[in-house]
Design a protein around this motif. Structure first.
Motif, short mmCIF file in Angstrom:
data_model
loop_
_atom_site.label_atom_id
_atom_site.label_comp_id
_atom_site.label_asym_id
_atom_site.label_seq_id
_atom_site.Cartn_x
_atom_site.Cartn_y
_atom_site.Cartn_z
N LEU A 177 -15.46 18.10 17.87
CA LEU A 177 -14.46 18.09 18.86
C LEU A 177 -13.64 16.73 18.41
N ARG A 207 -24.39 22.00 20.52
CA ARG A 207 -24.30 20.44 20.66
C ARG A 207 -22.91 19.86 20.29
N ALA A 208 -22.34 19.16 21.00
CA ALA A 208 -20.81 18.67 20.85
C ALA A 208 -20.93 17.43 19.69
N ALA A 210 -11.45 15.78 23.91
CA ALA A 210 -12.91 16.17 23.70
C ALA A 210 -13.56 16.44 24.82
N VAL A 227 -20.48 21.45 17.42
CA VAL A 227 -19.12 21.98 17.63
C VAL A 227 -18.59 20.61 17.28
N SER A 242 -19.34 29.23 19.00
CA SER A 242 -20.69 28.66 18.85
C SER A 242 -21.75 29.69 19.04
N LEU A 246 -14.20 28.20 22.19
CA LEU A 246 -15.43 27.28 21.92
C LEU A 246 -16.75 28.23 21.90
N LEU A 305 -18.51 24.28 26.38
CA LEU A 305 -19.48 24.69 25.64
C LEU A 305 -20.57 25.33 26.51
N ARG A 346 -15.53 19.70 25.88
CA ARG A 346 -16.98 19.54 26.07
C ARG A 346 -17.59 20.62 27.10
N VAL A 374 -18.17 14.62 18.43
CA VAL A 374 -16.71 14.04 18.38
C VAL A 374 -16.36 13.24 17.41
#
Length: 224
Positions: free
Chosen positions: A81, A100-101, A85, A79, A66, A62, A92, A89, A103
């Motif tokens: 997920l 930024r994640a 998740a 990103v 990224s 990840l 990262l 997270r 979901v």
């Protein structure tokens, strides 16, 4: 560029002239790139979600993906997920900022739902920043060896809201994909199940960028 009324065939005095790099830069529209890393799958053939895997030196896939998009000039990098998740997270880059994640709640229904979530988040991020994203640069988490040289070749020298480019490897379509923001809504309307963007890209005349001299283009589906 703001138009200036002139006599037919006569250029305005302040018009940028061929080779006048400073003037051209001043009037060019800024390019805002959003990165999207698709990393929501359960990794059934791998035996674990790929978002949780690491390279031999211990770098999370990840983080590798990224940071690659960030190095290419993407801001933000979203990103996407799904499976596990919360665990993903944690892998990262920190502190949170450019990366930024996102979901995808319905990630288990197919790849299309992850891409939908990424494009929706890209549009929302641009609106929140009061700017227009020129294009999204999309890649997969399971290509940890993807080199920056491939990304730069796909970006090319000109990016507009109508840009459509895809890396190909000996003619085989792969990633990354550059998708101008003018296509986001129309593409989203075509996405169902595990159907990705390829059909839309072909239908709309995607520019295929050959990159086999830089990378083999393979994603990693199993530990074999």
């Amino acid at each position: 560029m703001t138009g200036v009324a002139t006599m037919a065939g006569q250029a305005p005095e302040d018009a940028p002239k061929l080779g006048d790099a400073v003037a051209l830069a001043d009037v060019a529209e800024p390019t805002h790139l959003t990165g999207i890393v698709l990393a929501a799958g359960a990794g059934t053939r791998m035996g674990t979600p790929k978002a949780l895997l690491h390279t031999a030196d211990g770098t999370p896939w990840l983080r590798r993906a990224s940071q690659l998009l960030a190095a290419a000039g993407c801001d933000p990098v979203l990103v996407v997920l799904g499976a596990r998740a919360d665990d993903a997270r944690e892998l990262l880059p920190t502190p949170a900022g450019v990366v930024r994640a996102v979901v995808a709640a319905d990630w288990s229904e197919g790849m299309s739902h992850s891409l939908r979530a990424g494009l929706a988040a890209a549009a929302a991020a641009a609106a929140a920043a009061a700017q227009t994203s020129t294009a999204a640069l999309i890649t997969l988490v399971d290509m940890p060896d993807l080199p920056l040289a491939v990304v730069r070749r796909v970006l090319g020298t000109s990016i507009t809201p109508t840009s459509l480019r895809q890396a190909v490897y000996n003619g085989r379509p792969g990633h990354p994909v550059l998708m101008g923001s003018a296509h986001w809504a129309a593409l989203t309307a075509t996405l169902t199940g595990d159907r990705g963007a390829r059909g839309y890209l072909v239908e709309h005349g995607v520019e295929e960028v050959e990159c086999a001299d830089l990378f083999d283009g393979h994603d990693i589906d199993s530990m074999d």
